[in-house]
Design a protein around this motif. Sequence first.
Motif, short mmCIF file in Angstrom:
data_model
loop_
_atom_site.label_atom_id
_atom_site.label_comp_id
_atom_site.label_asym_id
_atom_site.label_seq_id
_atom_site.Cartn_x
_atom_site.Cartn_y
_atom_site.Cartn_z
N THR A 1 45.86 41.92 67.68
CA THR A 1 47.27 42.00 67.30
C THR A 1 47.95 43.13 68.07
N PRO A 2 49.16 42.89 68.62
CA PRO A 2 49.87 43.98 69.32
C PRO A 2 50.10 45.17 68.39
N ALA A 3 49.61 46.31 68.80
CA ALA A 3 49.65 47.51 67.95
C ALA A 3 50.93 48.29 68.21
N THR A 4 52.06 47.71 67.82
CA THR A 4 53.32 48.45 67.89
C THR A 4 53.42 49.41 66.72
N ALA A 5 54.33 50.36 66.81
CA ALA A 5 54.48 51.36 65.74
C ALA A 5 54.87 50.70 64.43
N SER A 6 55.78 49.72 64.48
CA SER A 6 56.19 49.05 63.25
C SER A 6 55.05 48.20 62.67
N GLN A 7 54.24 47.58 63.55
CA GLN A 7 53.10 46.80 63.07
C GLN A 7 52.06 47.70 62.42
N LEU A 8 51.82 48.85 63.00
CA LEU A 8 50.87 49.81 62.42
C LEU A 8 51.36 50.28 61.05
N ALA A 9 52.65 50.60 60.96
CA ALA A 9 53.21 51.05 59.68
C ALA A 9 53.16 49.96 58.63
N LYS A 10 53.44 48.72 59.04
CA LYS A 10 53.40 47.60 58.10
C LYS A 10 51.99 47.38 57.58
N ASP A 11 51.00 47.42 58.47
CA ASP A 11 49.63 47.15 58.06
C ASP A 11 49.08 48.26 57.15
N VAL A 12 49.33 49.50 57.49
CA VAL A 12 48.81 50.59 56.66
C VAL A 12 49.54 50.64 55.32
N SER A 13 50.82 50.24 55.28
CA SER A 13 51.54 50.17 54.01
C SER A 13 50.95 49.08 53.12
N THR A 14 50.60 47.94 53.72
CA THR A 14 49.97 46.86 52.95
C THR A 14 48.59 47.29 52.46
N PHE A 15 47.85 48.01 53.29
CA PHE A 15 46.54 48.52 52.87
C PHE A 15 46.67 49.50 51.71
N LEU A 16 47.64 50.38 51.76
CA LEU A 16 47.84 51.34 50.67
C LEU A 16 48.34 50.65 49.41
N LYS A 17 49.09 49.55 49.57
CA LYS A 17 49.48 48.76 48.41
C LYS A 17 48.26 48.18 47.73
N TRP A 18 47.31 47.68 48.50
CA TRP A 18 46.09 47.15 47.92
C TRP A 18 45.27 48.26 47.25
N CYS A 19 45.22 49.44 47.86
CA CYS A 19 44.48 50.55 47.25
C CYS A 19 45.09 50.94 45.90
N SER A 20 46.41 50.91 45.79
CA SER A 20 47.05 51.28 44.53
C SER A 20 46.91 50.19 43.49
N GLU A 21 46.84 48.92 43.92
CA GLU A 21 46.70 47.80 43.00
C GLU A 21 45.61 46.86 43.49
N PRO A 22 44.35 47.25 43.36
CA PRO A 22 43.28 46.35 43.83
C PRO A 22 43.20 45.05 43.04
N GLU A 23 43.80 45.02 41.84
CA GLU A 23 43.79 43.81 41.02
C GLU A 23 45.00 42.93 41.30
N HIS A 24 45.76 43.20 42.36
CA HIS A 24 47.01 42.49 42.64
C HIS A 24 46.80 40.99 42.71
N ASP A 25 45.86 40.54 43.53
CA ASP A 25 45.64 39.10 43.69
C ASP A 25 45.05 38.48 42.43
N ASP A 26 44.15 39.18 41.76
CA ASP A 26 43.56 38.65 40.53
C ASP A 26 44.63 38.47 39.46
N ARG A 27 45.56 39.41 39.37
CA ARG A 27 46.61 39.30 38.36
C ARG A 27 47.50 38.08 38.62
#
Length: 307
Positions: A241-267
């Motif tokens: 995946t092209p590692a642009t600054a916005s893509q990096l920020a989007k991916d790490v934000s999604t990863f931190l969202k999962w860390c804060s709510e690991p039960e997100h998909d199960d819920r």
Amino acid sequence: MTCTLTRIGGIKNLCRIANLAPQSCKLSTSTNSTWNKKQQKLLTWVGLLAGGSGALIYSLEKSINASGSEAHAPHHPWSHDGIIDSLDHASVRRGYQVYKQVCAACHSMKYIAYRNLVGFTHTEAEAKAEAEESQIRDGPDDQGNYYMRPGKLSDYFPSPYPNEEAARAANNGAYPPDLSYIVAARKGGEDYIFALLTGYCDPPAGVVLRDGQYYNPYFAGGAISMAQALYNEVIEYEDGTPATASQLAKDVSTFLKWCSEPEHDDRKRMVIKAVGIFGLLCAFSYYVKRHKWSVLKSRKIQFYPKK
């Protein structure tokens, strides 16, 4: 001679017993009705005070937020915003790579273990390999000494600093926060994280920054000690995946969202199951109701008097 009666019923009888004319008896209103009026007035004033206090607090909060120096993070159309939309697992995996290669140099994630990656972003073998790359302090051994060993699935992500004092000394007195629940702890969630990571700019006229500080309008006060960490092609994604600054920020934000709510998909998966089950139960209940009441609602009752 007059009398005062608190009950309305039996007034004529009481006056007759006392040998008094009904016109001379003074009737007072019921104490219950008087008390009810007092209660109504009290509740009215309490309601007005509560409503006024709530409106005042709301207006103060809005005025404080409006007068704050930080900019408000705009909302972005995240792929997991819907009621039944799940997290982008590929984005979460890329976000873990961003954290590992960029953010882990300063920020800890002491509440996330390598076993949490299994079945979501990595296979068990991949998660074991990720854990073995880190060195975990363990012990004491038989001689009472501590030692370093390769990580295991049960180990949590290691901290880059041994303690808070060492972290402050390495960052000009600023303490990098733990990122385990940073999305849930910040107003705006992943929108705030994305805006903060991509919002670095030159300070406006009149704003003076100290040594080691940078300007970010989305940070409270504008002056932040963390330098801009994400640039175009700062890392290379494993999936190409092209590692642009916005893509990096989007991916790490999604990863931190999962860390804060690991039960997100199960819920959200439980929401789908619950709606389906309750839908079937409602349909079955409606059918049973119609079936049971059909006899009662269609019967005809006639009365035949005796001749």
